[in-house]
Structures are given as structure tokens and as C-alpha cells.
Design a protein around this motif. Structure first.
Motif, mmCIF file in Angstrom:
data_model
loop_
_atom_site.group_PDB
_atom_site.id
_atom_site.type_symbol
_atom_site.label_atom_id
_atom_site.label_comp_id
_atom_site.label_asym_id
_atom_site.label_seq_id
_atom_site.Cartn_x
_atom_site.Cartn_y
_atom_site.Cartn_z
ATOM 1 N N ILE A 37 0.835 -1.215 0.000
ATOM 2 C CA ILE A 37 0.000 0.000 0.000
ATOM 3 C C ILE A 37 0.867 1.262 0.000
ATOM 4 O O ILE A 37 0.464 2.309 -0.517
ATOM 5 C CB ILE A 37 -0.958 -0.013 1.224
ATOM 6 N N GLU B 120 1.530 3.401 -3.162
ATOM 7 C CA GLU B 120 0.375 3.938 -3.880
ATOM 8 C C GLU B 120 0.337 5.475 -3.840
ATOM 9 O O GLU B 120 0.977 6.096 -3.006
ATOM 10 C CB GLU B 120 -0.927 3.369 -3.289
ATOM 11 N N THR C 200 -7.253 7.139 -6.254
ATOM 12 C CA THR C 200 -6.111 6.650 -7.025
ATOM 13 C C THR C 200 -5.928 5.136 -6.873
ATOM 14 O O THR C 200 -5.649 4.431 -7.838
ATOM 15 C CB THR C 200 -4.825 7.361 -6.569
ATOM 16 N N ILE C 201 -6.079 4.655 -5.659
ATOM 17 C CA ILE C 201 -5.806 3.236 -5.399
ATOM 18 C C ILE C 201 -6.755 2.337 -6.182
ATOM 19 O O ILE C 201 -6.341 1.332 -6.761
ATOM 20 C CB ILE C 201 -5.869 2.939 -3.879
ATOM 21 N N ASP D 229 -5.571 2.236 -9.684
ATOM 22 C CA ASP D 229 -4.339 1.458 -9.846
ATOM 23 C C ASP D 229 -4.601 -0.046 -9.733
ATOM 24 O O ASP D 229 -3.985 -0.845 -10.443
ATOM 25 C CB ASP D 229 -3.292 1.900 -8.817
ATOM 26 N N LYS D 230 -5.514 -0.415 -8.856
ATOM 27 C CA LYS D 230 -5.866 -1.836 -8.765
ATOM 28 C C LYS D 230 -6.478 -2.321 -10.084
ATOM 29 O O LYS D 230 -6.156 -3.410 -10.575
ATOM 30 C CB LYS D 230 -6.856 -2.072 -7.617
ATOM 31 N N THR E 183 -4.982 -8.510 -8.230
ATOM 32 C CA THR E 183 -3.974 -7.891 -7.369
ATOM 33 C C THR E 183 -3.654 -8.778 -6.169
ATOM 34 O O THR E 183 -2.533 -8.742 -5.663
ATOM 35 C CB THR E 183 -4.419 -6.490 -6.902
ATOM 36 N N HIS F 55 5.461 -4.134 -6.707
ATOM 37 C CA HIS F 55 4.520 -3.044 -6.431
ATOM 38 C C HIS F 55 5.101 -1.653 -6.623
ATOM 39 O O HIS F 55 4.362 -0.667 -6.613
ATOM 40 C CB HIS F 55 3.954 -3.174 -5.024
ATOM 41 N N ARG G 60 2.354 2.158 -9.727
ATOM 42 C CA ARG G 60 0.945 1.901 -10.070
ATOM 43 C C ARG G 60 0.587 0.419 -9.995
ATOM 44 O O ARG G 60 -0.602 0.080 -9.932
ATOM 45 C CB ARG G 60 0.612 2.427 -11.470
ATOM 46 N N SER H 99 -0.365 -2.581 -8.256
ATOM 47 C CA SER H 99 -0.893 -2.771 -6.908
ATOM 48 C C SER H 99 -0.844 -4.240 -6.517
ATOM 49 O O SER H 99 -1.264 -5.108 -7.286
ATOM 50 C CB SER H 99 -2.335 -2.272 -6.827
ATOM 51 N N SER I 76 -11.610 0.242 -3.722
ATOM 52 C CA SER I 76 -10.835 0.658 -2.563
ATOM 53 C C SER I 76 -11.688 1.513 -1.651
ATOM 54 O O SER I 76 -12.531 2.284 -2.118
ATOM 55 C CB SER I 76 -9.589 1.450 -3.015
#
Lengths: 141, 141, 141, 141
Positions: free
Chosen positions: A88, A91, D56-57, D60-61, D72, D89, D95, D97, D118
């Protein structure tokens, strides 16, 4: 439409003041960052002698704590190889911090901002962040 | 060995105080950033109502002014197609600012830091940055 | 403490719906991004055929319009060599957009978010962004 | 010449709808991102109360799941010190994840896109991502 509460600049100064007082007490000059509930910086101070790397780290800790509504040491606890949250910390361009020292600021059960400290050990950073919140709460009355 | 002079936190607060006073006078809440002679942040305040984009822009103006030892409006004057400095604003990951509002802080002929303002027009930002320096100089006595 | 108003997801969908309707009318599939008053994404849709580069550009336009409280075409007008704001478009990691197509969303005189369109000409992007706002306002009643 | 199959916007909306329904059921407002087979965003929604960092997360996932054609949580399982994939990662600017919550969307044995969630625990994010896929598949008939 949503209505959101966030720290103002006067609040941010109280948080910094309380954290800095603790930092002086333990003899560790700190970088101290206060963000709003969306993670954007409200105020920052680098105490004389605070570390240059901590300029960014303190901001990222505060960003994480406020925008993810979670203490950075709580991310630390789950950011362990083999746990599902591992990784995490890279990120959001690496801005998610899993290093102790970032705390959400909570008023009436709602996250209204965050405080991030850096320059000491993670435990020292955490103690000073908590001192900032304690002082803020004592002054809000 | 080099000995370097730089603003301390007390100096940074004076610079912010003078700039904020001017910002209140013209009725434009500002983001105000103070950097040391290496371009690293010492202190930052977002006045209530300051723009979110200005959180970064104020810091970049101050960074540019202190680390390049040049007012951002001086970069603006040469950042014109056909001039040899054209394109400077994309350097350092875009952190070099050619937008008015960043000034070096000079003491005894030496750049010891910078101040960057953002949220108003460039001219308003420049005026408030200058007011910060004027106040700082008046208080240093 | 500050109290801030921002678009919710239902608002964001109305803005997208109005903009997409206009895009279909002019026959240009668009990327459409809606951000809150702090510049953070609430909703995004790439219409079938929308450009890949526009995925980011639409978001950056919306970010700029909401977080700087200014239409991107207003930045365009001052982002001219020789003007003091020149170079603003590389700020915030290049996310500040001075390309037409980003508009702040204003309710009761307050910026509560932004809309950003990309895939057409800047004028087409601007027209669709405005159509999104018009539709949103008509539905809020 | 290659012919590629990818999710369209209507598909993306189904995926979001299914995931959001599950998120409401468990009482965790989520950020939900849908990408195409190249990893580019098609649609995104932040449910009211979704976390800012998750904007963002989640993307990215979804990016990771679609562009790497791998869940992921499968990256999570191999992103362990001593395994040859450890450190994955930080790739692609961080990016990639390895946090659970990103799933490839597979139709007729082919990855046609991805879904990333997320704001909850990784397990909650994974459950909601799967619910999105289940709903999508039920509606495709």
C-alpha cells in the motif's frame, strides 16, 4: 450536495503548537504538517534543525491520515508481506505512508483533517502528533 | 568548508505574517510558502479560502526564487519564445515557476531563502510577497 | 472549523449526463470527469470512442477548474508569453490545464466542484462542459 | 492485424452497479474503477463517503488487474521477500498494486478489462469487486 467539515488555519496552528511543545520537551526538532479532510496542506512548520527529508515525509503522513482516515501506524500493522494490504505504501505516487507519525484529526466522530510529524523515531513522531491533537482538543474547549 | 546563512522558523513566520496582512488588506486569501536557501520548505500557511492548486504553486514559486536566486517574474520576462531561456518552466519536474509571485529573500547581499504566494493574480501575489519581505526587514531592525 | 459544500455522486451523474447528451448531439464521443471542490475525482466516464489521452486531460481540466476556481479557458487567456501567469500549465506536476474544456461548478456563489471534458476541439469540450452544467442546474430545480 | 475485445461503457456501468450494490450491503462506501484491456480508465465512481486516497488506489488496482491480466491479490501472494517477484509493487511508477481488490474481467477466456475497489479492507474490496463481475455476468445473459 454534501456538506463537509474541515480544520481551519487557526485549528491547524493549535495542532502545530501542541506538537512542537512536545517536540521541544523531548529535544527533537520536528517537521509538522497539517492537512484538511481531503489531504491538502493547511499549514507546515519545520522547527530549526528538522530534517530535510521530513519536509515531504511529514506532509505525506498527514495526507495519508486525513485522506485515508487512518493512522499511518495502522497501515504499518497491515503492510506486512503476506497480508493483503502489503504494498500500500507505494500507492498514490508513494505518498501513502505506513510509517508511524500520522494521525487523523477527529471531531464529533468525523475526520476533519490530519497531522503528520517526522524527524524523530516513529514512536517520537507518534507521541508528538498525539500531543498536537491533545492540545487542540483542550483549546477547543 | 562552506558556511551558509538561512532563514530560521522565526524569520519564516515574520515573512508569512507580513504577506498575510497584505492579503487581508486586498481581500484575497492566499497560500504562502517560505523556503530556505536550498529551496526546502520551512513554513507554509493556507489562509482560509486559499486555493487548493495554490498549495503547490506557492511552494514552487518559493522554491524557484530561493533555489535559483531569482524572482519568478524575472524568469517570466525571459521565458518567451525566441529567448534562450524559453521553456525553463518545465524543468525540475515543472517545479520551476515563471509565474509572478516568488521572490528571493536577501540579507546582506546574500539569498537566505524565498517567499512564494499564490491564489490572486500574479501581480497581487507579487505585492503580497513583497509585503512579506518588507515586514521581515522592518522587524529585523 | 470550516464548513464546505461539495457535489455528491448524484450531482456528478447529472453533470455527466448533460455533457454526454451534448456530445452525442455533436457526434463527438468524450471523456467526462467530475471533481469535488478540492479537485478530487467523483465520477468519470469515457464514452465509447473517447480518446485515451483524454482520460487524463479531462480529469486535469476538472481538477484545475474546481481546485483553482477558474475555467481552464480563463487560464488559457493569461497563459501567454510575456504575461505574468505564463507557464502556469506546468504547475502541480503539469496537472494545471490551460486548455479550454474545464469549468467550475458554482452553486449559490460557491465553487462546489468542477467538470472537465476532452476528446473534441477545445470549443466542443467547452460547449459540452457548459451543457453539463446547464442540465445539472435544470434538474436541481 | 490484431482484433481486441474490450469492455464498453455500458459494461463498465454494470460492473460498477454490481459492486456498489454489494458495498451498500456491507455499509462501506467505495471508490470503484473500471479499466479496459489496456489498463485505461472507462468509468469511475466515488460513492458518497469513499476515501480520497482510494480515488487513485482503486484506479491502480483496476489498471494492474487488466493490464497485467492478474488479480492484485495474486500479486500479493508472490510479493514476498525471497520470491522472485518481490518488489513488483513499485513498478510503473508504483501503479502496480499488490493490495487485494483488483480483478481482471474475463469473457470467453480473454481479459477484456478490469475492476478495482478501494476504501474497505482488502477482503471487502475483493468481495465487492467480485460482486461487480457476478452482476455483469448475470446481465450479459
Amino acid at each position: 450536495m454534501l456538506t463537509v467539515n474541515r480544520l481551519d488555519l487557526a485549528d491547524a496552528r493549535l495542532l502545530i503548537e501542541g506538537a512542537a511543545e512536545k517536540a521541544r520537551e523531548i529535544g527533537v526538532p520536528m517537521c509538522i504538517a497539517i492537512t484538511d479532510e481531503s489531504g491538502n496542506l493547511i499549514a507546515f512548520e519545520r522547527m530549526d534543525g528538522g530534517k530535510i527529508t521530513s519536509v515531504t515525509i511529514a506532509q505525506d503522513k498527514s495526507f495519508t491520515a486525513s485522506a485515508a482516515k487512518k493512522a499511518t501506524h495502522d497501515y504499518n500493522a497491515v503492510n506486512v508481506p503476506g497480508k493483503l494490504a502489503f504494498g500500500i505504501h507505494t500507492e498514490v505516487g508513494g505518498r501513502i505512508s505506513s510509517v508511524g507519525g500520522g494521525l487523523p484529526v477527529i471531531v464529533d466522530g468525523e475526520v476533519v483533517g490530519g497531522i503528520g510529524l517526522s524527524s524523530g523515531t516513529p514512536q517520537q513522531d507518534m507521541d508528538c502528533a498525539q500531543a498536537g491533537i491533545d492540545y487542540f482538543e483542550s483549546k477547543r474547549g
